[in-house]
Design an enzyme around this catalytic site. Structure first.
Site, PDB file in Angstrom:
ATOM      1  N   LYS A 195       0.892  -1.110   0.144  1.00 42.07           N
ATOM      2  CA  LYS A 195       0.065   0.094   0.148  1.00 42.07           C
ATOM      3  C   LYS A 195       0.762   1.233  -0.198  1.00 42.07           C
ATOM      4  O   LYS A 195       1.563   1.618   0.963  1.00 42.07           O
ATOM      5  CB  LYS A 195      -0.878   0.115   1.303  1.00 42.07           C
ATOM      6  CG  LYS A 195      -1.987   1.199   1.037  1.00 42.07           C
ATOM      7  CD  LYS A 195      -2.571   1.650   2.354  1.00 42.07           C
ATOM      8  CE  LYS A 195      -2.133   2.909   2.901  1.00 42.07           C
ATOM      9  NZ  LYS A 195      -1.882   4.116   2.082  1.00 42.07           N
ATOM     10  N   GLY A 247       6.312   4.424   8.562  1.00 48.53           N
ATOM     11  CA  GLY A 247       5.673   5.379   8.865  1.00 48.53           C
ATOM     12  C   GLY A 247       5.680   6.091  10.360  1.00 48.53           C
ATOM     13  O   GLY A 247       6.784   6.062  10.960  1.00 48.53           O
ATOM     14  N   SER A 248       4.735   6.608  10.690  1.00 51.72           N
ATOM     15  CA  SER A 248       4.943   7.630  12.224  1.00 51.72           C
ATOM     16  C   SER A 248       4.676   6.458  13.217  1.00 51.72           C
ATOM     17  O   SER A 248       4.267   5.330  13.212  1.00 51.72           O
ATOM     18  CB  SER A 248       3.553   8.460  12.201  1.00 51.72           C
ATOM     19  OG  SER A 248       2.302   7.671  12.153  1.00 51.72           O
ATOM     20  N   THR A 249       5.335   6.691  14.450  1.00 49.16           N
ATOM     21  CA  THR A 249       5.280   5.732  15.355  1.00 49.16           C
ATOM     22  C   THR A 249       3.661   5.474  15.977  1.00 49.16           C
ATOM     23  O   THR A 249       3.571   4.350  16.339  1.00 49.16           O
ATOM     24  CB  THR A 249       6.010   6.314  16.601  1.00 49.16           C
ATOM     25  OG1 THR A 249       7.315   6.346  16.047  1.00 49.16           O
ATOM     26  CG2 THR A 249       5.992   5.198  17.791  1.00 49.16           C
ATOM     27  N   GLY A 252       2.323   2.997  13.389  1.00 48.23           N
ATOM     28  CA  GLY A 252       2.843   1.750  13.434  1.00 48.23           C
ATOM     29  C   GLY A 252       2.408   0.760  14.773  1.00 48.23           C
ATOM     30  O   GLY A 252       2.135  -0.311  14.510  1.00 48.23           O
ATOM     31  N   CYS A 303      13.043  10.498   7.677  1.00 53.12           N
ATOM     32  CA  CYS A 303      12.820  10.046   8.932  1.00 53.12           C
ATOM     33  C   CYS A 303      14.181  10.133   9.785  1.00 53.12           C
ATOM     34  O   CYS A 303      14.348  10.317  10.958  1.00 53.12           O
ATOM     35  CB  CYS A 303      12.502   8.866   8.951  1.00 53.12           C
ATOM     36  SG  CYS A 303      13.165   7.666   7.610  1.00 53.12           S
ATOM     37  N   GLU A 403       9.030  14.965  16.679  1.00 53.55           N
ATOM     38  CA  GLU A 403       9.486  15.034  15.322  1.00 53.55           C
ATOM     39  C   GLU A 403       8.478  16.138  14.558  1.00 53.55           C
ATOM     40  O   GLU A 403       7.463  15.796  14.556  1.00 53.55           O
ATOM     41  CB  GLU A 403       9.173  13.704  14.938  1.00 53.55           C
ATOM     42  CG  GLU A 403       9.771  13.324  13.326  1.00 53.55           C
ATOM     43  CD  GLU A 403       9.506  11.978  12.909  1.00 53.55           C
ATOM     44  OE1 GLU A 403       8.261  11.336  12.878  1.00 53.55           O
ATOM     45  OE2 GLU A 403      10.385  11.651  12.062  1.00 53.55           O
TER      46      GLU A 403
HETATM   47  P1  NAP Z   1       1.714   7.503   8.461  1.00 56.19           P
HETATM   48  O1  NAP Z   1       0.872   8.480   8.622  1.00 56.19           O
HETATM   49  O2  NAP Z   1       1.964   6.584   9.652  1.00 56.19           O
HETATM   50  O3  NAP Z   1       1.629   6.839   7.056  1.00 56.19           O
HETATM   51  C1  NAP Z   1       2.415   5.855   6.701  1.00 56.19           C
HETATM   52  C2  NAP Z   1       1.556   4.837   5.993  1.00 56.19           C
HETATM   53  O4  NAP Z   1       0.786   4.298   6.748  1.00 56.19           O
HETATM   54  C3  NAP Z   1       0.914   5.492   4.742  1.00 56.19           C
HETATM   55  O5  NAP Z   1       0.771   4.551   3.790  1.00 56.19           O
HETATM   56  C4  NAP Z   1      -0.556   5.520   5.593  1.00 56.19           C
HETATM   57  O6  NAP Z   1      -1.507   5.727   4.519  1.00 56.19           O
HETATM   58  C5  NAP Z   1      -0.576   4.272   6.210  1.00 56.19           C
HETATM   59  N1  NAP Z   1      -1.624   4.273   7.278  1.00 56.19           N
HETATM   60  C6  NAP Z   1      -2.357   5.495   7.938  1.00 56.19           C
HETATM   61  N2  NAP Z   1      -3.255   4.964   8.831  1.00 56.19           N
HETATM   62  C7  NAP Z   1      -3.418   3.642   8.803  1.00 56.19           C
HETATM   63  C8  NAP Z   1      -3.986   2.701   9.454  1.00 56.19           C
HETATM   64  N3  NAP Z   1      -4.575   2.860  10.492  1.00 56.19           N
HETATM   65  N4  NAP Z   1      -3.332   1.605   9.348  1.00 56.19           N
HETATM   66  C9  NAP Z   1      -2.521   1.040   8.391  1.00 56.19           C
HETATM   67  N5  NAP Z   1      -2.045   1.943   7.781  1.00 56.19           N
HETATM   68  C10 NAP Z   1      -2.294   3.128   7.926  1.00 56.19           C
HETATM   69  O7  NAP Z   1       3.234   8.203   8.166  1.00 56.19           O
HETATM   70  P2  NAP Z   1       3.547   9.389   7.325  1.00 56.19           P
HETATM   71  O8  NAP Z   1       2.940  10.728   7.994  1.00 56.19           O
HETATM   72  O9  NAP Z   1       2.980   9.176   6.094  1.00 56.19           O
HETATM   73  O10 NAP Z   1       4.954   9.488   7.272  1.00 56.19           O
HETATM   74  C11 NAP Z   1       5.749  10.099   8.015  1.00 56.19           C
HETATM   75  C12 NAP Z   1       6.356   9.283   9.267  1.00 56.19           C
HETATM   76  O11 NAP Z   1       6.924   8.421   8.802  1.00 56.19           O
HETATM   77  C13 NAP Z   1       7.307  10.055   9.974  1.00 56.19           C
HETATM   78  O12 NAP Z   1       7.005   9.730  11.647  1.00 56.19           O
HETATM   79  C14 NAP Z   1       8.803   9.484   9.593  1.00 56.19           C
HETATM   80  O13 NAP Z   1       9.590   9.574  10.684  1.00 56.19           O
HETATM   81  C15 NAP Z   1       8.153   7.956   9.485  1.00 56.19           C
HETATM   82  N6  NAP Z   1       9.099   7.518   8.571  1.00 56.19           N
HETATM   83  C16 NAP Z   1      10.104   6.678   9.170  1.00 56.19           C
HETATM   84  C17 NAP Z   1      10.867   5.973   8.185  1.00 56.19           C
HETATM   85  C18 NAP Z   1      11.960   5.081   8.788  1.00 56.19           C
HETATM   86  O14 NAP Z   1      12.645   4.494   7.985  1.00 56.19           O
HETATM   87  N7  NAP Z   1      12.255   4.720  10.183  1.00 56.19           N
HETATM   88  C19 NAP Z   1      11.130   6.355   6.877  1.00 56.19           C
HETATM   89  C20 NAP Z   1      10.204   7.170   6.435  1.00 56.19           C
HETATM   90  C21 NAP Z   1       9.432   7.889   6.973  1.00 56.19           C
HETATM   91  P3  NAP Z   1      -2.081   7.058   4.016  1.00 56.19           P
HETATM   92  O15 NAP Z   1      -1.149   7.923   3.090  1.00 56.19           O
HETATM   93  O16 NAP Z   1      -3.314   6.802   3.397  1.00 56.19           O
HETATM   94  O17 NAP Z   1      -2.518   7.969   5.298  1.00 56.19           O
END
Ligand code: NAP
Ligand code: MG
Length: 504
Positions: A195, A247-249, A252, A303, A403
């Site tokens: 996804k 994604g976000s903590t 996750g 990230c 963050e």
């Molecule tokens: P996010 O809101 O957690 O979204 C990540 C993914 O999860 C997206 O595809 C999102 O879909 C999906 N998602 C949202 N709600 C969900 C749910 N209830 N169940 C399953 N999947 C769901 O994170 P983001 O805001 O896109 O990304 C930024 C965050 O990612 C930051 O905290 C960053 O630090 C972290 N990150 C970490 C790394 C690493 O390698 N450690 C790398 C990149 C980013 P939608 O797009 O439809 O919301």
């Protein structure tokens, strides 16, 4: 701070024409069982430079996730599970070649969709290809093991794929992140349901389409749709045997809960608040540029951003002066221009979040530069924010602890080694960390003491597929990249073969 000279309407015209060019050959939508899924409610995919839709993408729903999982199992059981390692490797190389033949197209999609400067977008597309090639090679050298167990027993281990795995990726480096997950999973012999983020699905959808005829239908599926709907369905699906999430903590942790109900293993790459310690002997020219690259790359939407500079008192003034200069030298402009070094944030929501943090920061610390949206009217339709630097930040402030995921740097100071380590490790995160020093002993001592999964010395990155990538503490567990990721997509079986005495 520099900015590009084109006016707003020229930028808008240019982008509209690039939207047509980038989407001309493609109907976007899900990629399920080797076919485009082009019905379903449409979502406009925004170009964050001009705030207009690049293309409408039909969204998948929960039924499509079921369809993708069924297709993936059929593909797995219908032959993919028996494909030789050599065969899987060859197909991965072929896919990498197909992407390499379309580097500029994928780069343009990534640049338009994320607002990433085009040179960064190109670097990430090339990084994605390199990642696939790494796994295509690495899997050929992968081994099980024999366990010495005496004359009566032949004991050995083998590795098997899980079957169908689910993968959820974020919007900040879409295709690269997808390759980090698809490369090892496919090399290991799994079938995948991925996804992409709702905001930035285009490059991944296109890359999946370019796998047509390379992988058997159903081996690689991409299901664009909302997180709460499609993402949740992937996390909770009974027939998905492993979930890898970036994604976000907060999200996750929800994915872990969903996977826990069926005891499915997970890999988590989550948020960060990465420190960079600048020691008194640091080569400031090198280190200022390392920290600035670390926080301003991808407009801070990365990230492992070095969002906290922790600088020794004796060099703090000089570091700060040079750092502000580095921040102000960024060229904000149209990401399609090679001279642009900083584009907009990827979404209006992200702009709101980042400017909210900046406003909070103004009450918590001293603002040294930036602090708002750029004055250039040509950029007013985009989600731009200035590179921003705060001084006098402490770990108990909001901007010092949360963050931000934007181009916002905090500078704090320390007096001795222990204080530096304490400040650096005093965070719930543990993704990346950095060290600026010319002393080899100090490098090793500090690398050992930092509580983070990545340590960069005198540089930001590079990120190579050859090495494992991932965090400690609330930054997650399990690894992307490296041989470790290949192992995470496999289950280990121990085989005990009891041997009789030969009766000859
Ligand atoms: P996010 O809101 O957690 O979204 C990540 C993914 O999860 C997206 O595809 C999102 O879909 C999906 N998602 C949202 N709600 C969900 C749910 N209830 N169940 C399953 N999947 C769901 O994170 P983001 O805001 O896109 O990304 C930024 C965050 O990612 C930051 O905290 C960053 O630090 C972290 N990150 C970490 C790394 C690493 O390698 N450690 C790398 C990149 C980013 P939608 O797009 O439809 O919301
Ligand atoms: Mg977009």
């Amino acid at each position: 701070m520099g900015s590009s000279h084109a006016d707003g309407s020229a930028i808008a015209e240019r982008h509209r024409s690039k939207h047509r060019e980038a989407t001309a050959d493609t109907a976007f939508g899900g990629w399920i069982d080797g076919e485009r899924r082009t019905d379903g409610p449409e979502r406009g995919i925004e170009d964050p430079v001009i705030g207009e839709s690049i293309v409408e993408v039909p969204q998948c729903d929960i039924g499509d996730v079921d369809g993708a999982v069924d297709a993936a199992w059929s593909a797995f059981e219908g032959g993919w599970t028996d494909a030789s390692v050599r065969d899987r490797s060859k197909r991965l190389f072929e896919w990498a070649d197909a992407l390499a033949d379309h580097v500029e197209e994928l780069t343009l999609l990534e640049c338009l969709d994320c607002g990433k400067p085009i040179s960064q977008a190109r670097g990430e597309v090339e990084g994605a290809i390199d990642t696939l090639e790494f796994y295509a090679s690495a899997v050929r050298a992968h081994r099980g093991s024999e366990v010495p167990a005496g004359d009566d027993l032949h004991l050995y281990t083998t590795q098997e794929p899980y079957g169908v795995v689910g993968q959820i990726v974020p919007w900040n480096y879409p295709l690269w992140a997808a390759a980090w997950k698809l490369g090892p999973a496919l090399a290991a012999g799994n079938a995948c349901v991925l996804k992409p983020a709702s905001d930035t699905p285009l490059s991944t959808i296109r890359a999946a389409q370019l796998s047509e005829g390379i992988f058997p239908d159903g081996v690689l599926n991409v299901v664009p749709g909302s997180g709460s709907d499609v993402g949740q369905a992937v996390a909770a699906h009974e027939d998905i045997r492993k979930v890898s999430f970036t994604g976000s903590t907060g999200v996750g942790s929800g994915v872990m809960h969903a996977a826990a109900d069926r005891v499915a293993p997970v890999t988590m790459e989550l948020g960060g608040k990465s420190p960079f310690i600048v020691f008194p002997d640091a080569d400031l020219e090198k280190v200022v540029s390392a920290v600035a690259d670390g926080i301003f790359y991808s407009t801070g939407e990365i990230c492992d951003a070095f969002s906290r500079a922790i600088v020794h008192d004796s060099v703090a003034d000089e570091f700060t002066e040079r750092f502000v200069e580095a921040a102000e030298s960024h060229v904000l402009g149209d990401p399609l221009d090679e001279v642009t070094t900083m584009g907009p944030l990827t979404s209006g929501e992200q702009l709101e979040t980042v400017t909210g943090y900046i406003e909070t920061g103004k009450g918590e610390a001293e603002l040294l530069c930036g602090g708002g949206t750029p004055g250039n009217p040509a950029l007013s339709a985009g989600h731009y924010v200035e590179p921003t630097v705060f001084r006098g930040v402490t770990n108990d402030t909001t901007i010092g602890s949360e963050e931000i995921f934007g181009p916002v740097q905090t500078i704090q100071t320390f007096e001795d080694y222990d204080e530096a380590i304490e400040l650096a490790n005093d965070t719930q995160y543990g993704l990346a960390s950095g060290i600026g020093t010319e002393s080899t002993s100090l490098v090793h001592r500090t690398a050992d003491d930092l509580d983070a999964g990545l340590v960069y010395v005198n540089e930001y990155g590079p990120i190579m597929p050859d090495a494992p990538y991932g965090g400690f503490k609330q930054s997650g567990f399990g690894k992307d990249l490296g041989l470790e990721a290949l192992e995470h997509y496999q289950r280990t079986k121990s085989v005990y073969v009891n041997l009789d005495e030969p009766e000859l």
